[in-house]
Design an enzyme around this catalytic site. Structure first.
Site, mmCIF file in Angstrom:
data_model
loop_
_atom_site.group_PDB
_atom_site.id
_atom_site.type_symbol
_atom_site.label_atom_id
_atom_site.label_comp_id
_atom_site.label_asym_id
_atom_site.label_seq_id
_atom_site.Cartn_x
_atom_site.Cartn_y
_atom_site.Cartn_z
ATOM 1 N N SER A 181 32.571 38.133 40.492
ATOM 2 C CA SER A 181 32.529 36.835 39.796
ATOM 3 C C SER A 181 32.060 36.899 38.345
ATOM 4 C CB SER A 181 31.667 35.799 40.551
ATOM 5 O OG SER A 181 32.309 35.385 41.748
ATOM 6 N N VAL A 216 39.360 43.719 37.953
ATOM 7 C CA VAL A 216 39.247 44.760 38.976
ATOM 8 C C VAL A 216 40.488 44.738 39.887
ATOM 9 C CG1 VAL A 216 37.836 45.659 40.845
ATOM 10 C CG2 VAL A 216 36.767 44.328 39.075
ATOM 11 N N ASP A 217 40.896 43.561 40.271
ATOM 12 C CA ASP A 217 42.029 43.362 41.165
ATOM 13 C C ASP A 217 43.283 44.043 40.604
ATOM 14 O OD1 ASP A 217 43.259 42.326 43.380
ATOM 15 O OD2 ASP A 217 43.326 40.261 42.669
ATOM 16 N N ASN A 248 41.280 37.332 44.516
ATOM 17 C CA ASN A 248 41.323 35.873 44.570
ATOM 18 C C ASN A 248 41.931 35.472 45.913
ATOM 19 O OD1 ASN A 248 44.269 35.681 44.200
ATOM 20 N ND2 ASN A 248 43.798 36.454 42.158
ATOM 21 N N TYR A 285 35.760 34.847 36.587
ATOM 22 C CA TYR A 285 35.147 33.723 37.296
ATOM 23 C C TYR A 285 33.858 33.209 36.649
ATOM 24 C CZ TYR A 285 38.603 33.772 41.102
ATOM 25 O OH TYR A 285 39.769 33.666 41.831
HETATM 26 P P1 ADP Z 1 36.046 37.887 38.963
HETATM 27 O O1 ADP Z 1 37.358 37.140 38.953
HETATM 28 O O2 ADP Z 1 35.408 37.940 40.330
HETATM 29 O O3 ADP Z 1 35.121 37.445 37.897
HETATM 30 P P2 ADP Z 1 36.903 40.229 37.389
HETATM 31 O O4 ADP Z 1 37.736 41.362 37.874
HETATM 32 O O5 ADP Z 1 37.479 39.345 36.346
HETATM 33 O O6 ADP Z 1 36.465 39.425 38.721
HETATM 34 O O7 ADP Z 1 35.534 40.788 36.822
HETATM 35 C C1 ADP Z 1 34.461 41.245 37.611
HETATM 36 C C2 ADP Z 1 33.724 42.356 36.886
HETATM 37 O O8 ADP Z 1 34.443 43.576 37.030
HETATM 38 C C3 ADP Z 1 33.581 42.153 35.375
HETATM 39 O O9 ADP Z 1 32.258 42.541 35.010
HETATM 40 C C4 ADP Z 1 34.614 43.112 34.788
HETATM 41 O O10 ADP Z 1 34.230 43.596 33.513
HETATM 42 C C5 ADP Z 1 34.563 44.235 35.787
HETATM 43 N N1 ADP Z 1 35.730 45.148 35.854
HETATM 44 C C6 ADP Z 1 36.989 44.993 35.357
HETATM 45 N N2 ADP Z 1 37.745 46.077 35.650
HETATM 46 C C7 ADP Z 1 36.964 46.938 36.355
HETATM 47 C C8 ADP Z 1 37.135 48.235 36.926
HETATM 48 N N3 ADP Z 1 38.299 48.887 36.846
HETATM 49 N N4 ADP Z 1 36.076 48.810 37.590
HETATM 50 C C9 ADP Z 1 34.893 48.161 37.690
HETATM 51 N N5 ADP Z 1 34.655 46.956 37.162
HETATM 52 C C10 ADP Z 1 35.670 46.345 36.496
#
Ligand code: ADP
Length: 166
Positions: free
Chosen positions: A119, A32-33, A23, A123
């Site tokens: 996203s 992911v973050d 973000n 998001y």
């Molecule tokens: P955003 O805020 O951009 O939507 P998110 O992290 O909430 O980002 O989610 C983006 C995508 O990454 C979603 O499909 C989520 O399920 C996925 N995700 C979450 N954790 C991981 C991970 N460790 N590795 C890969 N993808 C992930």
């Protein structure tokens, strides 16, 4: 450039660069973050803080790079996806995340890059559209040092959406 999809965790990918769906604050978050900062250790956040102090919040659609800390990758490319909107078309910003990340990967000299479904989590971007935009952006990207682009999908629904598009 080869495009591939795998179901898995982006923090565990043996690639040169992994992309973080960050973000604007660059100070960490969920999804992911959160996983990247948790598994990659404190050095990633230290660099993020330095970038943030020098340049302010990262605008949506742009990208910056840091060390990958303790992760197998060499770099983390942090990009800020757009929050999905029902009233405004923000596709160009989502496209920009992929284009700018690949441009930065090229500058770094990365050959293999892994992307999450930017996203498509907190998001709120509908999965099928997120997958369409991601694949189109990567297909249309300028030639670069990147030979392999891997989409790493965390759950079955995301994997299925990317599989349909590819
Ligand atoms: P955003 O805020 O951009 O939507 P998110 O992290 O909430 O980002 O989610 C983006 C995508 O990454 C979603 O499909 C989520 O399920 C996925 N995700 C979450 N954790 C991981 C991970 N460790 N590795 C890969 N993808 C992930």
């Amino acid at each position: 450039m080869d495009t591939e999809i795998v179901r898995g965790d982006i923090t565990q990918q043996n690639v040169d660069a992994i992309v973080n769906a960050a973000n604007s604050s660059l100070l960490g978050g969920g999804g992911v973050d959160g996983a990247i900062h948790r598994r990659g250790g404190p050095r990633i956040l230290e660099e993020c803080r330095r970038i943030r102090a020098a340049s302010g919040p990262l605008p949506t659609g742009q990208a910056v790079s840091t060390t990958a800390g303790d992760l197998p990758a060499r770099w983390v490319i942090h990009t800020v996806g757009p929050v999905h909107s029902a009233t405004e078309d923000r596709t160009h910003l989502l496209t920009s995340c992929y284009v700018e990340s690949l441009r930065l990967a090229d500058e770094l000299g990365a050959r293999t890059v892994a992307f999450p479904a930017i996203s498509a989590g907190a998001y709120g971007w509908p999965l099928d559209d997120a997958a369409r935009v991601a694949v189109a952006a990567v297909r249309d990207a300028a030639p670069s040092s990147v030979t392999t682009c891997r989409f790493v999908l965390f759950d079955e629904a995301a994997y299925a959406a990317f599989d349909r598009v590819l």
